[in-house]
Motif scaffolding. Structure first.
Motif, PDB file in Angstrom:
ATOM      1  N   GLY A  40       9.647  12.532  10.339  1.00  0.00           N
ATOM      2  CA  GLY A  40       9.457  11.130   9.987  1.00  0.00           C
ATOM      3  C   GLY A  40       8.757  10.980   8.649  1.00  0.00           C
ATOM      4  N   GLY A  41       8.680   9.745   8.202  1.00  0.00           N
ATOM      5  CA  GLY A  41       7.990   9.446   6.957  1.00  0.00           C
ATOM      6  C   GLY A  41       6.494   9.346   7.185  1.00  0.00           C
ATOM      7  N   LEU A  72       0.824  -1.203   0.000  1.00  0.00           N
ATOM      8  CA  LEU A  72       0.000   0.000   0.000  1.00  0.00           C
ATOM      9  C   LEU A  72       0.866   1.265   0.000  1.00  0.00           C
ATOM     10  CD1 LEU A  72      -2.966  -1.164   2.282  1.00  0.00           C
ATOM     11  CD2 LEU A  72      -2.831  -1.142  -0.217  1.00  0.00           C
ATOM     12  N   TYR A  73       0.213   2.405   0.068  1.00  0.00           N
ATOM     13  CA  TYR A  73       0.863   3.671  -0.287  1.00  0.00           C
ATOM     14  C   TYR A  73       1.841   4.171   0.764  1.00  0.00           C
ATOM     15  CZ  TYR A  73       1.295   8.501  -1.896  1.00  0.00           C
ATOM     16  OH  TYR A  73       1.784   9.702  -2.333  1.00  0.00           O
ATOM     17  N   ALA A  74       1.445   4.178   2.028  1.00  0.00           N
ATOM     18  CA  ALA A  74       2.304   4.747   3.064  1.00  0.00           C
ATOM     19  C   ALA A  74       3.616   3.986   3.179  1.00  0.00           C
ATOM     20  CB  ALA A  74       1.572   4.771   4.406  1.00  0.00           C
ATOM     21  N   LYS A  75       3.533   2.673   3.282  1.00  0.00           N
ATOM     22  CA  LYS A  75       4.748   1.881   3.419  1.00  0.00           C
ATOM     23  C   LYS A  75       5.587   1.953   2.149  1.00  0.00           C
ATOM     24  CE  LYS A  75       6.528  -2.536   5.055  1.00  0.00           C
ATOM     25  NZ  LYS A  75       6.195  -3.840   5.692  1.00  0.00           N
ATOM     26  N   GLY A  76       4.939   1.978   1.003  1.00  0.00           N
ATOM     27  CA  GLY A  76       5.682   2.101  -0.249  1.00  0.00           C
ATOM     28  C   GLY A  76       6.489   3.383  -0.302  1.00  0.00           C
ATOM     29  N   ASN A  77       5.887   4.490   0.118  1.00  0.00           N
ATOM     30  CA  ASN A  77       6.629   5.748   0.163  1.00  0.00           C
ATOM     31  C   ASN A  77       7.785   5.671   1.138  1.00  0.00           C
ATOM     32  OD1 ASN A  77       5.816   8.152  -1.512  1.00  0.00           O
ATOM     33  ND2 ASN A  77       3.802   7.493  -0.819  1.00  0.00           N
ATOM     34  N   ASN A  78       7.548   5.059   2.299  1.00  0.00           N
ATOM     35  CA  ASN A  78       8.629   4.939   3.277  1.00  0.00           C
ATOM     36  C   ASN A  78       9.787   4.107   2.725  1.00  0.00           C
ATOM     37  OD1 ASN A  78       7.297   6.531   5.149  1.00  0.00           O
ATOM     38  ND2 ASN A  78       6.394   4.800   6.236  1.00  0.00           N
ATOM     39  N   GLN A  79       9.471   3.083   1.939  1.00  0.00           N
ATOM     40  CA  GLN A  79      10.527   2.308   1.295  1.00  0.00           C
ATOM     41  C   GLN A  79      11.366   3.201   0.371  1.00  0.00           C
ATOM     42  OE1 GLN A  79       7.691  -0.925  -0.129  1.00  0.00           O
ATOM     43  NE2 GLN A  79       9.534  -2.151   0.224  1.00  0.00           N
ATOM     44  N   ALA A  80      10.693   4.054  -0.371  1.00  0.00           N
ATOM     45  CA  ALA A  80      11.408   4.961  -1.275  1.00  0.00           C
ATOM     46  C   ALA A  80      12.223   5.980  -0.488  1.00  0.00           C
ATOM     47  CB  ALA A  80      10.411   5.666  -2.199  1.00  0.00           C
ATOM     48  N   PHE A  81      11.631   6.524   0.595  1.00  0.00           N
ATOM     49  CA  PHE A  81      12.350   7.512   1.403  1.00  0.00           C
ATOM     50  C   PHE A  81      13.663   6.934   1.941  1.00  0.00           C
ATOM     51  CE2 PHE A  81       8.074   9.597   2.799  1.00  0.00           C
ATOM     52  CZ  PHE A  81       7.940  10.151   1.542  1.00  0.00           C
ATOM     53  N   GLU A  82      13.621   5.677   2.334  1.00  0.00           N
ATOM     54  CA  GLU A  82      14.795   5.054   2.949  1.00  0.00           C
ATOM     55  C   GLU A  82      15.974   4.956   1.987  1.00  0.00           C
ATOM     56  OE1 GLU A  82      13.431   1.312   4.391  1.00  0.00           O
ATOM     57  OE2 GLU A  82      12.220   2.183   6.004  1.00  0.00           O
ATOM     58  N   THR A  83      15.696   4.846   0.701  1.00  0.00           N
ATOM     59  CA  THR A  83      16.792   4.717  -0.278  1.00  0.00           C
ATOM     60  C   THR A  83      17.090   6.018  -1.002  1.00  0.00           C
ATOM     61  OG1 THR A  83      16.639   4.011  -2.576  1.00  0.00           O
ATOM     62  CG2 THR A  83      15.166   3.129  -1.206  1.00  0.00           C
ATOM     63  N   ALA A  84      16.218   7.040  -0.830  1.00  0.00           N
ATOM     64  CA  ALA A  84      16.386   8.313  -1.526  1.00  0.00           C
ATOM     65  C   ALA A  84      17.650   9.030  -1.052  1.00  0.00           C
ATOM     66  CB  ALA A  84      15.160   9.204  -1.299  1.00  0.00           C
ATOM     67  N   MET A 141       6.442  18.108  -2.947  1.00  0.00           N
ATOM     68  CA  MET A 141       7.897  18.139  -2.846  1.00  0.00           C
ATOM     69  C   MET A 141       8.308  18.689  -1.486  1.00  0.00           C
ATOM     70  SD  MET A 141      10.793  19.923  -5.309  1.00  0.00           S
ATOM     71  CE  MET A 141      10.280  19.024  -6.772  1.00  0.00           C
ATOM     72  N   THR A 142       9.264  18.039  -0.859  1.00  0.00           N
ATOM     73  CA  THR A 142       9.712  18.424   0.468  1.00  0.00           C
ATOM     74  C   THR A 142      11.232  18.382   0.533  1.00  0.00           C
ATOM     75  OG1 THR A 142       9.427  18.013   2.846  1.00  0.00           O
ATOM     76  CG2 THR A 142       9.582  16.077   1.412  1.00  0.00           C
ATOM     77  N   ARG A 143      11.745  18.666   1.703  1.00  0.00           N
ATOM     78  CA  ARG A 143      13.186  18.620   1.951  1.00  0.00           C
ATOM     79  C   ARG A 143      13.531  17.339   2.709  1.00  0.00           C
ATOM     80  NH1 ARG A 143      14.737  24.180   1.543  1.00  0.00           N
ATOM     81  NH2 ARG A 143      12.906  25.555   1.681  1.00  0.00           N
ATOM     82  N   ARG A 144      14.710  16.827   2.466  1.00  0.00           N
ATOM     83  CA  ARG A 144      15.157  15.660   3.221  1.00  0.00           C
ATOM     84  C   ARG A 144      15.159  15.960   4.720  1.00  0.00           C
ATOM     85  NH1 ARG A 144      18.237  11.139   2.989  1.00  0.00           N
ATOM     86  NH2 ARG A 144      18.484  11.253   0.752  1.00  0.00           N
ATOM     87  N   ILE A 145      15.562  17.169   5.099  1.00  0.00           N
ATOM     88  CA  ILE A 145      15.647  17.496   6.528  1.00  0.00           C
ATOM     89  C   ILE A 145      14.264  17.504   7.180  1.00  0.00           C
ATOM     90  CG2 ILE A 145      17.807  18.765   6.340  1.00  0.00           C
ATOM     91  CD1 ILE A 145      16.198  21.364   6.412  1.00  0.00           C
ATOM     92  N   VAL A 146      13.219  17.779   6.397  1.00  0.00           N
ATOM     93  CA  VAL A 146      11.858  17.736   6.943  1.00  0.00           C
ATOM     94  C   VAL A 146      11.478  16.294   7.258  1.00  0.00           C
ATOM     95  CG1 VAL A 146       9.421  18.173   6.475  1.00  0.00           C
ATOM     96  CG2 VAL A 146      11.137  19.866   5.813  1.00  0.00           C
ATOM     97  N   ILE A 147      11.749  15.378   6.338  1.00  0.00           N
ATOM     98  CA  ILE A 147      11.454  13.961   6.584  1.00  0.00           C
ATOM     99  C   ILE A 147      12.262  13.460   7.772  1.00  0.00           C
ATOM    100  CG2 ILE A 147      11.595  11.629   5.612  1.00  0.00           C
ATOM    101  CD1 ILE A 147      11.063  12.835   2.868  1.00  0.00           C
ATOM    102  N   GLU A 148      13.522  13.878   7.862  1.00  0.00           N
ATOM    103  CA  GLU A 148      14.345  13.464   8.996  1.00  0.00           C
ATOM    104  C   GLU A 148      13.792  13.992  10.308  1.00  0.00           C
ATOM    105  OE1 GLU A 148      18.164  14.908   7.884  1.00  0.00           O
ATOM    106  OE2 GLU A 148      18.629  13.194   6.579  1.00  0.00           O
ATOM    107  N   GLN A 149      13.172  15.176  10.267  1.00  0.00           N
ATOM    108  CA  GLN A 149      12.646  15.779  11.487  1.00  0.00           C
ATOM    109  C   GLN A 149      11.314  15.179  11.916  1.00  0.00           C
ATOM    110  OE1 GLN A 149      12.126  20.027  11.268  1.00  0.00           O
ATOM    111  NE2 GLN A 149      11.274  20.188  13.326  1.00  0.00           N
TER     112      GLN A 149
END
Length: 280
Positions: free
Chosen positions: A186-187, A63-75, A176-184
């Motif tokens: 979470g996904g 599904l969508y949320a976990k799929g995005n988190n998978q992408a975030f982890e390798t981005a 579109m977001t910043r990597r630092i936002v996701i790090e702050q």
């Protein structure tokens, strides 16, 4: 790496092909496709026609949320784009979105102007579903007075889509977001597997002190509902379940119990009735 483009897809092979063709090839861009066990040959198409795309092929639909988190982890990009597979970008969409984030260091995310294939503007910006916002929607006042900013605080039927302006939650069709936002912050919260994950994510971004902007200079075509239309009745029920989960997470300890359970009751009733009206 400047930008990571993250696409989660399920049985959207032909639309995904058009989407990938609309993404400019650049050395400082990377594209990550997470295929959620499609049975229409999506993964094979990506491998054969777009070898420059990094493909994550799941053997089950995550599904969508976990799929995005998978992408975030390798981005690896400084900036990260959540993009639906049923979209086609205008040539300058990515550069314009990056320019917004470069020019506004206090902006954590930016959404864009979405059009249907016939050229009409797609409503793609909403406010947060606060208790008052849901009340106005439920009793019908929001529909009776569509131009009222007070009564239409959720669906924002009055929104003009012609100016760059701070908003609560653009659709994650293009976000579109910043990597630092996701790090702050979470996904995506996987308690919202398909719906309201972007609402919850934007809510956390705003709580963390970041602004979110809508920009009419960021343009794309959105075909809409390519995956969810394949299981419409289930999708409607899941949407209401996710709204209830959103309230459990963000409002249960902030509202009087009687008010909280009244809202939950309304969500459950509408979540039961709407699929009965949905066409197969």
């Amino acid at each position: 790496m400047k930008l990571s483009i993250c696409i989660v897809t399920w049985n959207c092979r032909d639309l995904l092909r058009a989407c990938l063709e609309s993404i400019p090839r650049r050395d400082d861009f990377e594209t990550i496709v997470v295929d959620n066990a499609s049975n229409d040959g999506t993964a094979q198409m990506v491998e054969q026609e777009f070898p420059w795309v990094r493909l994550i092929a799941n053997d089950q639909n995550q599904l969508y949320a976990k799929g995005n988190n998978q992408a975030f982890e390798t981005a690896m990009g400084e900036f990260v784009l959540m993009l639906n597979p049923d979209t086609e970008l205008e040539p300058d969409a990515l550069d314009n979105a990056l320019a917004v984030l470069d020019e506004h260091p206090d902006v954590g995310a930016v959404g864009g102007l979405q059009r249907f294939p016939d050229g009409t503007i797609q409503p793609s910006v909403r406010g947060f579903p606060t208790p008052s916002a849901l009340f106005y929607e439920t009793i019908g006042l929001a529909r009776i007075f569509p131009r009222s900013k007070k009564l239409n605080v959720y669906r924002m039927r009055w929104f003009k889509y012609d100016q760059e302006i701070e908003v609560d939650q653009p659709m994650a069709t293009f976000l579109m977001t910043r990597r630092i936002v996701i790090e702050q912050v979470g996904g995506m919260d996987e308690r919202f597997p398909l719906f309201f994950n972007d609402v919850d994510w934007c809510y956390r971004v705003r709580q963390a002190g970041w602004k979110i902007l809508f920009s009419p200079n960021v343009r794309l075509v959105h075909h809409g509902g390519a995956s969810t239309s394949q299981a419409r009745k289930w999708a409607i029920r899941e949407s209401h379940r996710s709204l209830e989960e959103f309230y459990r997470k963000h409002y249960q300890t902030r509202l009087w119990p009687s008010l909280y359970w009244t809202i939950v009751g309304l969500i459950r009733i509408t979540g039961f009735l709407r699929p009965l009206k949905a066409k197969n």
